[in-house]
Design an enzyme around this catalytic site. Structure first.
Site, PDB file in Angstrom:
ATOM      1  N   GLY A 281       0.797  -1.224   0.000  1.00 23.09           N
ATOM      2  CA  GLY A 281       0.000   0.000   0.000  1.00 23.09           C
ATOM      3  C   GLY A 281       0.827   1.271   0.000  1.00 23.09           C
ATOM      4  O   GLY A 281       0.361   2.325   0.430  1.00 23.09           O
TER       5      GLY A 281
ATOM      6  N   THR B 224       1.734   3.239  -2.448  1.00 18.60           N
ATOM      7  CA  THR B 224       1.181   4.314  -3.277  1.00 18.60           C
ATOM      8  C   THR B 224      -0.019   4.967  -2.609  1.00 18.60           C
ATOM      9  O   THR B 224      -0.142   6.202  -2.594  1.00 18.60           O
ATOM     10  CB  THR B 224       0.792   3.783  -4.667  1.00 18.60           C
ATOM     11  OG1 THR B 224       1.946   3.216  -5.300  1.00 18.60           O
ATOM     12  CG2 THR B 224       0.252   4.905  -5.549  1.00 18.60           C
TER      13      THR B 224
ATOM     14  N   LYS C 101       8.427   9.140  -7.705  1.00 22.31           N
ATOM     15  CA  LYS C 101       8.545   7.690  -7.878  1.00 22.31           C
ATOM     16  C   LYS C 101       9.808   7.456  -8.709  1.00 22.31           C
ATOM     17  O   LYS C 101       9.760   7.414  -9.945  1.00 22.31           O
ATOM     18  CB  LYS C 101       7.299   7.149  -8.587  1.00 22.31           C
ATOM     19  CG  LYS C 101       7.288   5.649  -8.821  1.00 22.31           C
ATOM     20  CD  LYS C 101       6.955   4.874  -7.576  1.00 22.31           C
ATOM     21  CE  LYS C 101       6.801   3.382  -7.878  1.00 22.31           C
ATOM     22  NZ  LYS C 101       6.557   2.602  -6.650  1.00 22.31           N
TER      23      LYS C 101
ATOM     24  N   GLU D 185       8.393   7.658  -3.033  1.00 22.39           N
ATOM     25  CA  GLU D 185       7.899   6.283  -2.905  1.00 22.39           C
ATOM     26  C   GLU D 185       8.918   5.298  -3.462  1.00 22.39           C
ATOM     27  O   GLU D 185       9.293   5.365  -4.641  1.00 22.39           O
ATOM     28  CB  GLU D 185       6.570   6.107  -3.645  1.00 22.39           C
ATOM     29  CG  GLU D 185       5.996   4.712  -3.454  1.00 22.39           C
ATOM     30  CD  GLU D 185       4.805   4.411  -4.351  1.00 22.39           C
ATOM     31  OE1 GLU D 185       4.585   3.215  -4.626  1.00 22.39           O
ATOM     32  OE2 GLU D 185       4.117   5.347  -4.764  1.00 22.39           O
TER      33      GLU D 185
END
Length: 226
Positions: A13, A15, A36, A111
């Site tokens: 999870g 993202t 990202k 991320e």
């Protein structure tokens, strides 16, 4: 107030939590942007779904290539996806994009890809990339059977590098998970960092809804204690 987001494993999870954090910081009036560095699995336009969600969740206008400098066609381990594309993931390129974003924002949510120690090239891993950033780490724990072991091993790796774990999020993946609250309690007893929130299992995960379960003020309190 920028953070590196990692997870217990793929699908934990990251993202959803990254986008929720972006929404929460934006709601505080901060310029927030997602990053990202590496994504595996892209569409016909060489765009990755997770990176597009991060771009939409922030309130800083940035080019897709800045938000996601490496995007590979195959949804496999990033070093393998890069090898198939005839590319080597270089940290210098990633850090150049990061600095460009950081110059435009108050908060950058970085991320990671896969789990914390996933290989990125022949010598370096996601953990090495986290060290390169030097940012506090937020751990996303996908709440399902086996998560205790994954969470505690990941936490140990974060601290051995060494990096600061600024907080963690319990993200509900299995609504039928037995002893869910007891598992969360077990982690709270063993993770010496604030629990930023418990996100219940969502049939249609959405960042704004998830943001309501997070308390980002805990991050401010944590940094003020240092």
């Amino acid at each position: 107030m920028s953070y590196f987001i990692t997870g217990t494993d793929t699908g934990a999870g990251k993202t959803l939590v990254s986008c929720a954090l972006l929404r929460a910081f934006a709601a505080q009036g901060k310029r927030a942007v997602g990053f990202k560095p590496v994504a595996a699995g892209c569409d016909a336009h060489d765009h990755n779904e997770d990176a597009l969600l991060l771009r939409a969740a922030g309130n800083v206008q940035a080019a897709y290539g800045q938000i996601n400098p490496y995007c590979f066609a195959h949804a496999i381990a990033p070093h393998l996806a890069a090898r198939h594309a005839g590319v080597r993931i270089e940290f210098g390129r990633i850090m150049t994009s990061y600095r460009e974003l950081a110059a435009q924002a108050d908060t950058v949510i970085v991320e990671g890809v896969g789990g914390f120690c996933v290989p990125l090239n022949d010598r370096q891993t996601g953990a090495d990339l986290a060290v390169q950033f030097g940012l506090p780490v937020i751990l996303v724990v996908g709440m399902r059977l086996g998560c205790l072991n994954h969470a505690l091993l990941t936490l140990r790796a974060i601290r051995e590098y060494p990096l600061e774990c600024a907080g963690w999020v319990a993200n509900g993946l299995d609504e039928t998970m037995p002893a869910l609250q007891e598992n969360i309690d077990a982690l709270r007893e063993r993770i010496d960092a604030p629990l930023l929130g418990i996100i219940p299992r969502m049939r249609a995960p959405e960042a704004s809804a998830a943001a309501r379960y997070l308390d980002v003020k805990l991050l401010e309190r944590e940094s003020s204690h240092e």
